[in-house]
Design a protein around this motif. Structure first.
Motif, mmCIF file in Angstrom:
data_model
loop_
_atom_site.group_PDB
_atom_site.id
_atom_site.type_symbol
_atom_site.label_atom_id
_atom_site.label_comp_id
_atom_site.label_asym_id
_atom_site.label_seq_id
_atom_site.Cartn_x
_atom_site.Cartn_y
_atom_site.Cartn_z
ATOM 1 N N SER A 247 6.919 15.975 -4.237
ATOM 2 C CA SER A 247 5.491 15.731 -4.013
ATOM 3 C C SER A 247 4.899 14.903 -5.152
ATOM 4 C CB SER A 247 4.738 17.056 -3.858
ATOM 5 O OG SER A 247 4.754 17.782 -5.058
ATOM 6 N N VAL A 248 5.328 15.142 -6.390
ATOM 7 C CA VAL A 248 4.850 14.333 -7.522
ATOM 8 C C VAL A 248 5.338 12.893 -7.375
ATOM 9 C CG1 VAL A 248 5.064 14.002 -10.017
ATOM 10 C CG2 VAL A 248 4.581 16.271 -9.100
ATOM 11 N N LEU A 249 6.586 12.699 -6.947
ATOM 12 C CA LEU A 249 7.121 11.353 -6.745
ATOM 13 C C LEU A 249 6.328 10.595 -5.686
ATOM 14 C CD1 LEU A 249 9.445 9.346 -7.407
ATOM 15 C CD2 LEU A 249 10.650 10.346 -5.473
ATOM 16 N N LEU A 250 5.996 11.253 -4.583
ATOM 17 C CA LEU A 250 5.193 10.600 -3.550
ATOM 18 C C LEU A 250 3.788 10.279 -4.052
ATOM 19 C CD1 LEU A 250 6.295 12.571 -0.372
ATOM 20 C CD2 LEU A 250 6.821 10.214 -0.941
ATOM 21 N N MET A 251 3.217 11.159 -4.864
ATOM 22 C CA MET A 251 1.894 10.895 -5.426
ATOM 23 C C MET A 251 1.939 9.683 -6.372
ATOM 24 S SD MET A 251 -1.263 11.572 -5.553
ATOM 25 C CE MET A 251 -1.448 13.161 -4.808
ATOM 26 N N ILE A 252 2.998 9.572 -7.171
ATOM 27 C CA ILE A 252 3.145 8.423 -8.060
ATOM 28 C C ILE A 252 3.260 7.131 -7.241
ATOM 29 C CG2 ILE A 252 4.731 7.314 -9.690
ATOM 30 C CD1 ILE A 252 5.287 10.125 -10.820
ATOM 31 N N ALA A 253 3.998 7.179 -6.139
ATOM 32 C CA ALA A 253 4.126 5.995 -5.285
ATOM 33 C C ALA A 253 2.776 5.610 -4.686
ATOM 34 C CB ALA A 253 5.139 6.264 -4.174
ATOM 35 N N LEU A 254 1.986 6.589 -4.291
ATOM 36 C CA LEU A 254 0.670 6.311 -3.733
ATOM 37 C C LEU A 254 -0.262 5.716 -4.782
ATOM 38 C CD1 LEU A 254 -1.093 6.564 -1.221
ATOM 39 C CD2 LEU A 254 -1.718 8.835 -1.981
ATOM 40 N N ILE A 255 -0.246 6.266 -5.992
ATOM 41 C CA ILE A 255 -1.075 5.734 -7.078
ATOM 42 C C ILE A 255 -0.630 4.315 -7.441
ATOM 43 C CG2 ILE A 255 -1.638 6.009 -9.520
ATOM 44 C CD1 ILE A 255 -1.542 9.059 -9.030
ATOM 45 N N GLY A 256 0.684 4.075 -7.458
ATOM 46 C CA GLY A 256 1.193 2.730 -7.736
ATOM 47 C C GLY A 256 0.762 1.731 -6.678
ATOM 48 N N ALA A 257 0.782 2.137 -5.412
ATOM 49 C CA ALA A 257 0.339 1.243 -4.337
ATOM 50 C C ALA A 257 -1.149 0.924 -4.473
ATOM 51 C CB ALA A 257 0.625 1.878 -2.987
ATOM 52 N N ALA A 258 -1.948 1.944 -4.821
ATOM 53 C CA ALA A 258 -3.378 1.704 -5.004
ATOM 54 C C ALA A 258 -3.620 0.784 -6.193
ATOM 55 C CB ALA A 258 -4.106 3.037 -5.196
ATOM 56 N N HIS A 259 -2.865 0.964 -7.272
ATOM 57 C CA HIS A 259 -3.024 0.111 -8.455
ATOM 58 C C HIS A 259 -2.646 -1.336 -8.148
ATOM 59 C CE1 HIS A 259 -3.068 -1.202 -12.596
ATOM 60 N NE2 HIS A 259 -1.816 -1.624 -12.471
ATOM 61 N N LEU A 260 -1.564 -1.522 -7.419
ATOM 62 C CA LEU A 260 -1.146 -2.878 -7.069
ATOM 63 C C LEU A 260 -2.155 -3.552 -6.162
ATOM 64 C CD1 LEU A 260 2.693 -2.445 -6.543
ATOM 65 C CD2 LEU A 260 1.534 -3.594 -8.420
ATOM 66 N N SER A 261 -2.773 -2.789 -5.285
ATOM 67 C CA SER A 261 -3.768 -3.397 -4.384
ATOM 68 C C SER A 261 -5.010 -3.796 -5.146
ATOM 69 C CB SER A 261 -4.119 -2.432 -3.249
ATOM 70 O OG SER A 261 -4.847 -1.332 -3.757
ATOM 71 N N ARG A 262 -5.404 -3.026 -6.156
ATOM 72 C CA ARG A 262 -6.580 -3.370 -6.964
ATOM 73 C C ARG A 262 -6.286 -4.511 -7.917
ATOM 74 N NH1 ARG A 262 -10.877 -0.156 -7.445
ATOM 75 N NH2 ARG A 262 -11.097 -0.650 -9.649
ATOM 76 N N LYS A 263 -5.044 -4.623 -8.354
ATOM 77 C CA LYS A 263 -4.673 -5.647 -9.333
ATOM 78 C C LYS A 263 -4.867 -7.044 -8.775
ATOM 79 C CE LYS A 263 -0.867 -6.759 -12.420
ATOM 80 N NZ LYS A 263 0.502 -6.450 -12.782
ATOM 81 N N GLY A 264 -4.646 -7.204 -7.474
ATOM 82 C CA GLY A 264 -4.795 -8.510 -6.848
ATOM 83 C C GLY A 264 -6.234 -8.972 -6.763
ATOM 84 N N ARG A 265 -7.208 -8.043 -6.808
ATOM 85 C CA ARG A 265 -8.616 -8.402 -6.695
ATOM 86 C C ARG A 265 -9.276 -8.635 -8.047
ATOM 87 N NH1 ARG A 265 -10.875 -3.855 -2.902
ATOM 88 N NH2 ARG A 265 -8.935 -2.820 -3.355
ATOM 89 N N GLY A 266 -8.484 -8.620 -9.118
ATOM 90 C CA GLY A 266 -9.029 -8.884 -10.431
ATOM 91 C C GLY A 266 -9.659 -7.683 -11.101
ATOM 92 N N ALA A 267 -9.432 -6.496 -10.593
ATOM 93 C CA ALA A 267 -10.033 -5.293 -11.183
ATOM 94 C C ALA A 267 -9.140 -4.658 -12.202
ATOM 95 C CB ALA A 267 -10.346 -4.283 -10.088
#
Length: 182
Positions: free
Chosen positions: A162-182
């Motif tokens: 469950s921690v591994l899946l949460m890390i993957a979800l947080i990483g996906a959210a971070h990568l999506s925000r990174k593209g918008r300059g945030a």
């Protein structure tokens, strides 16, 4: 031919055909949705094998979790990345894919050799387990035992996943925000 055999062959055909479509198609959206069908066909095969808990886990974890993450990754990808993927030459047979094709062919030969040479009903350990009645029979306590073991004996691996899946979800959210300059 019994109904169980007909259902098995139908589910196996759907699983193999949709898997081949996933591997062969150039359209990423169609590939993701055919992967969805592949996972459901595998869950159907688990039901036919009387592994109801594994079938439900297949649907909840892979279809409900992993496939949704794949869809989010696709939707959050930039247009530039998708255009680069679309412009690559996708020849089925090329010199760059030769090692992978050789390895896949080797695995196919080993798998076919095993399927045609093994007789599962005449294996010593299968005969011994039938004689000693050391078989798992489907009953209501199977799922209950799995749940109890999952929450007691195997709690640490369960929480680690469950921690591994949460890390993957947080990483996906971070990568999506990174593209918008945030």
């Amino acid at each position: 031919m019994s109904l169980a055999q007909v259902l098995f062959y139908m589910m196996a055909f759907i699983a193999v055909a949709s898997t081949l479509f996933v591997a062969a198609t150039k359209n990423l959206v169609r590939s993701i949705f055919m992967f969805f069908i592949t996972l459901f066909a595998l869950a159907g095969l688990y039901v036919l094998a009387l592994a109801d808990f594994v079938a439900i886990t297949q649907i909840v974890i892979y279809v409900g979790g992993i496939l949704v993450l794949i869809l989010f990754a696709f939707m959050l990808s930039g247009k530039e990345t998708l255009n680069v993927i679309g412009t690559q030459s996708n020849k089925f047979i090329s010199i760059n894919k030769l090692p992978a094709m050789l390895l896949a062919g080797l695995f196919l030969i080993v798998l076919l050799n095993m399927i045609f040479k093994i007789d599962a009903n005449n294996l010593d350990w299968v005969k011994k387990s039938v004689i000693t009645k050391n078989m798992i029979l489907p009953d209501s306590s199977m799922t209950e035992n799995i749940g109890i073991n999952l929450m007691t004996k195997y709690l640490l691996p369960f929480e680690a996943i469950s921690v591994l899946l949460m890390i993957a979800l947080i990483g996906a959210a971070h990568l999506s925000r990174k593209g918008r300059g945030a």
